[in-house]
Scaffold this motif. Sequence first.
Motif, PDB file in Angstrom:
ATOM      1  N   THR A  11      99.329   9.251  20.697  1.00 17.02           N
ATOM      2  CA  THR A  11      98.398   8.391  21.482  1.00 17.02           C
ATOM      3  C   THR A  11      97.941   7.082  20.771  1.00 17.02           C
ATOM      4  OG1 THR A  11      96.527   9.353  20.409  1.00 17.02           O
ATOM      5  CG2 THR A  11      97.480  10.571  22.271  1.00 17.02           C
ATOM      6  N   ALA A  12      97.671   6.340  21.432  1.00 17.47           N
ATOM      7  CA  ALA A  12      96.980   4.857  20.968  1.00 17.47           C
ATOM      8  C   ALA A  12      96.380   5.182  19.834  1.00 17.47           C
ATOM      9  CB  ALA A  12      96.608   4.004  21.893  1.00 17.47           C
ATOM     10  N   GLU A  13      95.297   6.198  19.713  1.00 10.51           N
ATOM     11  CA  GLU A  13      94.571   6.269  18.585  1.00 10.51           C
ATOM     12  C   GLU A  13      95.370   6.846  17.427  1.00 10.51           C
ATOM     13  OE1 GLU A  13      93.881   7.280  21.860  1.00 10.51           O
ATOM     14  OE2 GLU A  13      91.958   6.760  22.281  1.00 10.51           O
ATOM     15  N   GLY A  14      96.255   7.926  17.823  1.00  9.71           N
ATOM     16  CA  GLY A  14      97.071   8.365  16.621  1.00  9.71           C
ATOM     17  C   GLY A  14      97.750   7.311  16.133  1.00  9.71           C
ATOM     18  N   SER A  15      98.515   6.251  16.720  1.00  3.92           N
ATOM     19  CA  SER A  15      99.175   5.405  16.199  1.00  3.92           C
ATOM     20  C   SER A  15      98.376   4.681  15.234  1.00  3.92           C
ATOM     21  CB  SER A  15      99.749   4.483  17.398  1.00  3.92           C
ATOM     22  OG  SER A  15     101.029   5.294  18.207  1.00  3.92           O
ATOM     23  N   ASN A  16      97.271   4.105  15.682  1.00  2.00           N
ATOM     24  CA  ASN A  16      96.209   3.212  14.818  1.00  2.00           C
ATOM     25  C   ASN A  16      96.008   4.181  13.533  1.00  2.00           C
ATOM     26  OD1 ASN A  16      93.233   2.774  14.304  1.00  2.00           O
ATOM     27  ND2 ASN A  16      94.241   0.739  14.847  1.00  2.00           N
ATOM     28  N   LEU A  17      95.644   5.281  13.617  1.00  2.06           N
ATOM     29  CA  LEU A  17      95.314   6.326  12.590  1.00  2.06           C
ATOM     30  C   LEU A  17      96.514   6.103  11.526  1.00  2.06           C
ATOM     31  CD1 LEU A  17      93.390   7.955  10.913  1.00  2.06           C
ATOM     32  CD2 LEU A  17      94.427  10.118  12.214  1.00  2.06           C
ATOM     33  N   LEU A  18      97.679   6.447  11.956  1.00  6.95           N
ATOM     34  CA  LEU A  18      99.212   6.458  11.161  1.00  6.95           C
ATOM     35  C   LEU A  18      99.201   5.200  10.431  1.00  6.95           C
ATOM     36  CD1 LEU A  18     101.659   7.755  10.326  1.00  6.95           C
ATOM     37  CD2 LEU A  18     102.654   6.738  12.264  1.00  6.95           C
ATOM     38  N   GLN A  19      99.127   3.940  11.071  1.00  4.47           N
ATOM     39  CA  GLN A  19      98.926   2.568  10.463  1.00  4.47           C
ATOM     40  C   GLN A  19      97.960   2.644   9.293  1.00  4.47           C
ATOM     41  OE1 GLN A  19      98.870  -0.422  13.325  1.00  4.47           O
ATOM     42  NE2 GLN A  19     100.674   0.252  14.432  1.00  4.47           N
ATOM     43  N   ARG A  20      96.868   2.985   9.526  1.00  2.00           N
ATOM     44  CA  ARG A  20      95.807   2.977   8.529  1.00  2.00           C
ATOM     45  C   ARG A  20      96.243   3.846   7.242  1.00  2.00           C
ATOM     46  NH1 ARG A  20      90.206   3.839  11.350  1.00  2.00           N
ATOM     47  NH2 ARG A  20      89.386   3.439   9.178  1.00  2.00           N
ATOM     48  N   ALA A  21      96.669   4.973   7.569  1.00  2.00           N
ATOM     49  CA  ALA A  21      96.912   5.939   6.517  1.00  2.00           C
ATOM     50  C   ALA A  21      98.168   5.273   5.671  1.00  2.00           C
ATOM     51  CB  ALA A  21      97.382   7.364   7.147  1.00  2.00           C
ATOM     52  N   GLU A  22      99.300   4.593   6.453  1.00  2.00           N
ATOM     53  CA  GLU A  22     100.379   4.300   5.757  1.00  2.00           C
ATOM     54  C   GLU A  22      99.780   2.999   4.854  1.00  2.00           C
ATOM     55  OE1 GLU A  22     102.838   3.410   8.873  1.00  2.00           O
ATOM     56  OE2 GLU A  22     103.813   5.181   8.659  1.00  2.00           O
ATOM     57  N   ALA A  23      98.813   2.264   5.186  1.00  2.00           N
ATOM     58  CA  ALA A  23      98.250   1.108   4.485  1.00  2.00           C
ATOM     59  C   ALA A  23      97.651   1.508   3.311  1.00  2.00           C
ATOM     60  CB  ALA A  23      97.361   0.287   5.330  1.00  2.00           C
ATOM     61  N   ILE A  24      96.817   2.802   3.460  1.00  2.00           N
ATOM     62  CA  ILE A  24      96.166   3.378   2.131  1.00  2.00           C
ATOM     63  C   ILE A  24      97.154   3.890   1.184  1.00  2.00           C
ATOM     64  CG2 ILE A  24      94.719   5.175   1.671  1.00  2.00           C
ATOM     65  CD1 ILE A  24      93.193   4.829   4.173  1.00  2.00           C
ATOM     66  N   LEU A  25      98.146   4.625   1.849  1.00  2.00           N
ATOM     67  CA  LEU A  25      99.147   5.301   0.673  1.00  2.00           C
ATOM     68  C   LEU A  25      99.845   3.993  -0.041  1.00  2.00           C
ATOM     69  CD1 LEU A  25     100.475   8.075   2.898  1.00  2.00           C
ATOM     70  CD2 LEU A  25      99.154   8.517   0.864  1.00  2.00           C
ATOM     71  N   GLN A  26     100.125   2.913   0.779  1.00  2.00           N
ATOM     72  CA  GLN A  26     100.667   1.895  -0.134  1.00  2.00           C
ATOM     73  C   GLN A  26     100.017   1.276  -0.974  1.00  2.00           C
ATOM     74  OE1 GLN A  26     104.106   0.796   0.452  1.00  2.00           O
ATOM     75  NE2 GLN A  26     103.675  -0.337  -1.372  1.00  2.00           N
ATOM     76  N   GLN A  27      98.566   1.101  -0.996  1.00  2.00           N
ATOM     77  CA  GLN A  27      97.695   0.574  -1.764  1.00  2.00           C
ATOM     78  C   GLN A  27      97.535   1.465  -2.970  1.00  2.00           C
ATOM     79  OE1 GLN A  27      94.100   0.236   0.388  1.00  2.00           O
ATOM     80  NE2 GLN A  27      94.400  -1.865   1.071  1.00  2.00           N
ATOM     81  N   VAL A  28      97.752   2.805  -2.758  1.00  2.19           N
ATOM     82  CA  VAL A  28      97.907   3.678  -3.999  1.00  2.19           C
ATOM     83  C   VAL A  28      98.791   3.559  -4.757  1.00  2.19           C
ATOM     84  CG1 VAL A  28      97.812   6.062  -4.502  1.00  2.19           C
ATOM     85  CG2 VAL A  28      96.313   5.462  -2.883  1.00  2.19           C
ATOM     86  N   ALA A  29      99.966   3.401  -4.146  1.00  2.00           N
ATOM     87  CA  ALA A  29     101.180   3.250  -4.848  1.00  2.00           C
ATOM     88  C   ALA A  29     101.403   2.003  -5.401  1.00  2.00           C
ATOM     89  CB  ALA A  29     102.467   3.178  -3.732  1.00  2.00           C
ATOM     90  N   ASP A  30     100.717   0.773  -4.976  1.00  2.00           N
ATOM     91  CA  ASP A  30     100.762  -0.608  -5.455  1.00  2.00           C
ATOM     92  C   ASP A  30      99.622  -0.293  -6.822  1.00  2.00           C
ATOM     93  OD1 ASP A  30     102.265  -1.446  -3.832  1.00  2.00           O
ATOM     94  OD2 ASP A  30     100.579  -2.389  -2.466  1.00  2.00           O
ATOM     95  N   LEU A  31      98.686   0.377  -6.749  1.00  6.69           N
ATOM     96  CA  LEU A  31      97.791   0.509  -7.822  1.00  6.69           C
ATOM     97  C   LEU A  31      98.369   1.265  -9.103  1.00  6.69           C
ATOM     98  CD1 LEU A  31      94.813   0.243  -8.836  1.00  6.69           C
ATOM     99  CD2 LEU A  31      94.134   2.365  -7.850  1.00  6.69           C
ATOM    100  N   GLN A  32      99.102   2.334  -8.606  1.00  5.93           N
ATOM    101  CA  GLN A  32      99.804   3.150  -9.688  1.00  5.93           C
ATOM    102  C   GLN A  32     100.895   2.455 -10.474  1.00  5.93           C
ATOM    103  OE1 GLN A  32     101.270   6.458  -7.403  1.00  5.93           O
ATOM    104  NE2 GLN A  32      99.485   7.739  -8.026  1.00  5.93           N
TER     105      GLN A  32
END
Length: 244
Positions: A11-32
Amino acid sequence: FDRGARRIHLTAEGSNLLQRAEAILQQVADLQSSAGSMNRLLQGELNIACPSMLATYFLPELLGGFLAEYPGLTTSVTQAGTREIEAMLLRDEIEVGVTNAGASDQDLELLPLVSEQMVVCVATGHRWSKRRYLTVADLHQLPMVVYESGYFIREQLDALCRAEQVQPDLRMQSNFLPLLVRMVKQGLGATVGLRTMAEQEPGLCGIALSPKVPVRMALAKRRGRRISRANQAFLDWMMAAGKR
């Protein structure tokens, strides 16, 4: 999810949540990745003074783990007795050393490192090799090869013998650990050491003392002294490891 008849899509809400989750995971990878780069960039030499028994049977695993995380560092290990290590710390001749965890000098900061049991080490063919434990009285007139004065485990032995008025037959005194181990294996005499030493040395058998004699060692630095980044990184790494 929008579960249709033939397929499932976000859904539109699900797509928004996925984008936010992917951004958080990328931040974690960058930090590591950033943390790993900082570790690799840390240059210098870890300098540590340590009694030979601890250096032989405990430091290899610790230093291996530490240097794997900090490949830009090298290590220098100086062998000395605990009493001399404390004196060198207070004279600012060294920054980090291993000493008795019960050291009473208020000018030293201590970080617990090892808690072990002192045992009597004999050759596997010795008449006592099947004994489960020994008393201090058993050491009277026993041929022994031991550390020189100034080493904590020798001071432990001397204190136990004085308390029980026991006098071992000291056949050899040396701070050269491989020599002591070889003499025990050849049957010249028994020695005292940490349980780990007996477990790691083929041809040696460790017999517990009754009552048990604990040996607790610690990393030490002079209180309030600023130390090198390499040495501080090791202390921080050990402190973090103790909390895991």
